[in-house]
Design a protein around this motif. Sequence first.
Motif, PDB file in Angstrom:
ATOM      1  N   PRO A 136      48.202  10.265  77.357  1.00  0.00           N
ATOM      2  CA  PRO A 136      48.033  11.372  78.452  1.00  0.00           C
ATOM      3  C   PRO A 136      48.844  12.575  77.866  1.00  0.00           C
ATOM      4  O   PRO A 136      50.020  12.758  77.917  1.00  0.00           O
ATOM      5  N   ASN A 137      47.836  13.373  77.785  1.00  0.00           N
ATOM      6  CA  ASN A 137      48.225  14.744  77.480  1.00  0.00           C
ATOM      7  C   ASN A 137      49.021  15.626  78.480  1.00  0.00           C
ATOM      8  O   ASN A 137      49.957  16.381  78.083  1.00  0.00           O
ATOM      9  N   VAL A 138      48.860  15.119  79.646  1.00  0.00           N
ATOM     10  CA  VAL A 138      49.626  15.825  80.829  1.00  0.00           C
ATOM     11  C   VAL A 138      51.217  15.529  80.451  1.00  0.00           C
ATOM     12  O   VAL A 138      52.116  16.373  80.758  1.00  0.00           O
ATOM     13  N   ILE A 139      51.571  14.640  79.840  1.00  0.00           N
ATOM     14  CA  ILE A 139      53.024  14.253  79.654  1.00  0.00           C
ATOM     15  C   ILE A 139      53.414  15.189  78.363  1.00  0.00           C
ATOM     16  O   ILE A 139      54.703  15.697  78.516  1.00  0.00           O
ATOM     17  N   LEU A 140      52.576  15.498  77.353  1.00  0.00           N
ATOM     18  CA  LEU A 140      52.957  16.471  76.394  1.00  0.00           C
ATOM     19  C   LEU A 140      52.955  17.911  77.032  1.00  0.00           C
ATOM     20  O   LEU A 140      53.926  18.555  76.396  1.00  0.00           O
ATOM     21  N   GLU A 141      52.124  18.115  77.888  1.00  0.00           N
ATOM     22  CA  GLU A 141      52.355  19.553  78.588  1.00  0.00           C
ATOM     23  C   GLU A 141      53.487  19.504  79.198  1.00  0.00           C
ATOM     24  O   GLU A 141      54.311  20.478  79.317  1.00  0.00           O
ATOM     25  N   ALA A 142      53.945  18.498  79.951  1.00  0.00           N
ATOM     26  CA  ALA A 142      55.260  18.670  80.779  1.00  0.00           C
ATOM     27  C   ALA A 142      56.351  18.709  79.685  1.00  0.00           C
ATOM     28  O   ALA A 142      57.272  19.341  79.990  1.00  0.00           O
ATOM     29  N   ALA A 143      56.209  18.049  78.623  1.00  0.00           N
ATOM     30  CA  ALA A 143      57.286  18.083  77.576  1.00  0.00           C
ATOM     31  C   ALA A 143      57.445  19.525  76.905  1.00  0.00           C
ATOM     32  O   ALA A 143      58.460  19.926  76.904  1.00  0.00           O
ATOM     33  N   ALA A 144      56.279  20.078  76.768  1.00  0.00           N
ATOM     34  CA  ALA A 144      56.039  21.686  76.320  1.00  0.00           C
ATOM     35  C   ALA A 144      56.998  22.441  77.194  1.00  0.00           C
ATOM     36  O   ALA A 144      57.497  23.435  76.864  1.00  0.00           O
ATOM     37  N   ALA A 145      56.939  22.153  78.596  1.00  0.00           N
ATOM     38  CA  ALA A 145      57.508  23.025  79.695  1.00  0.00           C
ATOM     39  C   ALA A 145      58.907  22.562  79.846  1.00  0.00           C
ATOM     40  O   ALA A 145      59.517  22.806  81.033  1.00  0.00           O
ATOM     41  N   ARG A 146      59.662  21.709  79.013  1.00  0.00           N
ATOM     42  CA  ARG A 146      61.103  21.105  79.163  1.00  0.00           C
ATOM     43  C   ARG A 146      60.946  19.944  80.635  1.00  0.00           C
ATOM     44  O   ARG A 146      62.063  20.289  81.368  1.00  0.00           O
ATOM     45  N   VAL A 147      60.006  19.317  80.773  1.00  0.00           N
ATOM     46  CA  VAL A 147      60.030  18.544  82.089  1.00  0.00           C
ATOM     47  C   VAL A 147      59.977  17.147  81.669  1.00  0.00           C
ATOM     48  O   VAL A 147      58.960  16.759  81.203  1.00  0.00           O
ATOM     49  N   PRO A 148      61.094  16.438  81.729  1.00  0.00           N
ATOM     50  CA  PRO A 148      60.919  15.029  81.243  1.00  0.00           C
ATOM     51  C   PRO A 148      60.172  14.135  82.193  1.00  0.00           C
ATOM     52  O   PRO A 148      59.978  14.384  83.164  1.00  0.00           O
ATOM     53  N   ALA A 149      59.390  13.110  81.441  1.00  0.00           N
ATOM     54  CA  ALA A 149      58.544  12.083  82.270  1.00  0.00           C
ATOM     55  C   ALA A 149      58.817  10.702  82.496  1.00  0.00           C
ATOM     56  O   ALA A 149      59.861  10.302  81.458  1.00  0.00           O
ATOM     57  N   ILE A 150      58.516  10.282  83.622  1.00  0.00           N
ATOM     58  CA  ILE A 150      58.546   8.565  83.728  1.00  0.00           C
ATOM     59  C   ILE A 150      57.121   8.317  83.501  1.00  0.00           C
ATOM     60  O   ILE A 150      55.962   8.789  84.452  1.00  0.00           O
ATOM     61  N   THR A 151      56.995   7.405  82.826  1.00  0.00           N
ATOM     62  CA  THR A 151      55.496   6.688  82.621  1.00  0.00           C
ATOM     63  C   THR A 151      55.648   5.173  82.366  1.00  0.00           C
ATOM     64  O   THR A 151      56.917   4.570  82.502  1.00  0.00           O
ATOM     65  N   THR A 152      54.707   4.417  82.260  1.00  0.00           N
ATOM     66  CA  THR A 152      54.441   3.201  82.087  1.00  0.00           C
ATOM     67  C   THR A 152      54.235   2.557  80.519  1.00  0.00           C
ATOM     68  O   THR A 152      54.245   3.398  79.898  1.00  0.00           O
ATOM     69  N   ARG A 153      54.689   1.326  80.314  1.00  0.00           N
ATOM     70  CA  ARG A 153      54.367   0.618  79.177  1.00  0.00           C
ATOM     71  C   ARG A 153      52.949   0.459  78.787  1.00  0.00           C
ATOM     72  O   ARG A 153      52.496  -0.331  78.030  1.00  0.00           O
ATOM     73  N   ALA A 154      52.050   0.915  79.631  1.00  0.00           N
ATOM     74  CA  ALA A 154      50.650   0.682  79.350  1.00  0.00           C
ATOM     75  C   ALA A 154      50.216   1.308  77.876  1.00  0.00           C
ATOM     76  O   ALA A 154      50.864   2.465  77.539  1.00  0.00           O
ATOM     77  N   THR A 155      49.341   0.673  77.220  1.00  0.00           N
ATOM     78  CA  THR A 155      49.084   1.139  75.940  1.00  0.00           C
ATOM     79  C   THR A 155      48.578   2.629  76.107  1.00  0.00           C
ATOM     80  O   THR A 155      47.660   2.914  76.766  1.00  0.00           O
ATOM     81  N   GLY A 156      49.084   3.369  75.168  1.00  0.00           N
ATOM     82  CA  GLY A 156      48.929   4.758  75.235  1.00  0.00           C
ATOM     83  C   GLY A 156      49.976   5.678  75.793  1.00  0.00           C
ATOM     84  O   GLY A 156      50.433   6.539  75.116  1.00  0.00           O
ATOM     85  N   ALA A 157      49.997   5.133  76.935  1.00  0.00           N
ATOM     86  CA  ALA A 157      51.135   6.021  77.635  1.00  0.00           C
ATOM     87  C   ALA A 157      52.569   5.677  77.210  1.00  0.00           C
ATOM     88  O   ALA A 157      53.458   6.568  77.062  1.00  0.00           O
ATOM     89  N   ASN A 158      52.525   4.435  76.397  1.00  0.00           N
ATOM     90  CA  ASN A 158      53.911   4.006  76.207  1.00  0.00           C
ATOM     91  C   ASN A 158      54.190   4.759  74.997  1.00  0.00           C
ATOM     92  O   ASN A 158      55.597   5.126  74.551  1.00  0.00           O
ATOM     93  N   GLU A 159      53.240   5.470  74.192  1.00  0.00           N
ATOM     94  CA  GLU A 159      53.520   6.377  73.078  1.00  0.00           C
ATOM     95  C   GLU A 159      53.900   7.708  73.239  1.00  0.00           C
ATOM     96  O   GLU A 159      54.122   8.434  72.594  1.00  0.00           O
TER      97      GLU A 159
END
Length: 231
Positions: A136-159
């Motif tokens: 999920p690139n959206v989590i990396l985009e949020a990270a670049a904006a200093r926004v922490p994320a909650i996501t699942t342990r689904a393959t890919g998202a968990n990384e």
Amino acid sequence: MRSAKLSNKAIIVIGDGSSNGVPGAQIAEGVSRLSRTECRARLGIERDAFVIGFIGRVTSDKGSQCLSEALNLLRGKQDQFRFALLVVGDAEDVESASALKDISIPAVSTGWIDDTLPAFTAMDILCHPTRREGFPNVILEAAAARVPAITTRATGANESVVDRVTGLLIDVDDPLALCGAILELASDAEGRLTMGRHAQDRALKDYDPARIWEALVDIYRGLEPVDVSMY
């Protein structure tokens, strides 16, 4: 990291994953120029709300039902935290869209927008309770904006999140855990801000597109990759 020659059957991860990285420096700079108060005002969100963001396709695969159930579990906490939901993205099915409207906290839905920087600026956390994912690139985009994320342990998202460092990981289809994670971050402003800083550092360091391009070029040239994990 051990180097190895690639075979026709090799499965590789370039760098730390991601299809192409994200323009983290550009996102960080763009967000730094925006006012949270003004972004919230334009979106119709109260300035002192705790804003839970969702960016993506509004569909069951992205965990819309889990998110709506988790938000309804926040009933009774609204006076303490003044929660608000910000949904950015096209609704791909009626049931998912309805679920995110029929919740116990105020909600704003923008539909598709070209510029997501005001949305990242307005939110306190990103929720991405996906049921299946690539990366999920959206989590990396949020990270670049200093926004922490909650996501699942689904393959890919968990990384995409380092648990309890850049955000929080929960099990798939677990609204109770999602509710608990939201309350944890809402209750710990200092910890949340620290996670945001760590998330931004990781996005800028590990997911710069040039790093991925350089590793990809090495593969195309037939060289032993210097930045590729072999599995």
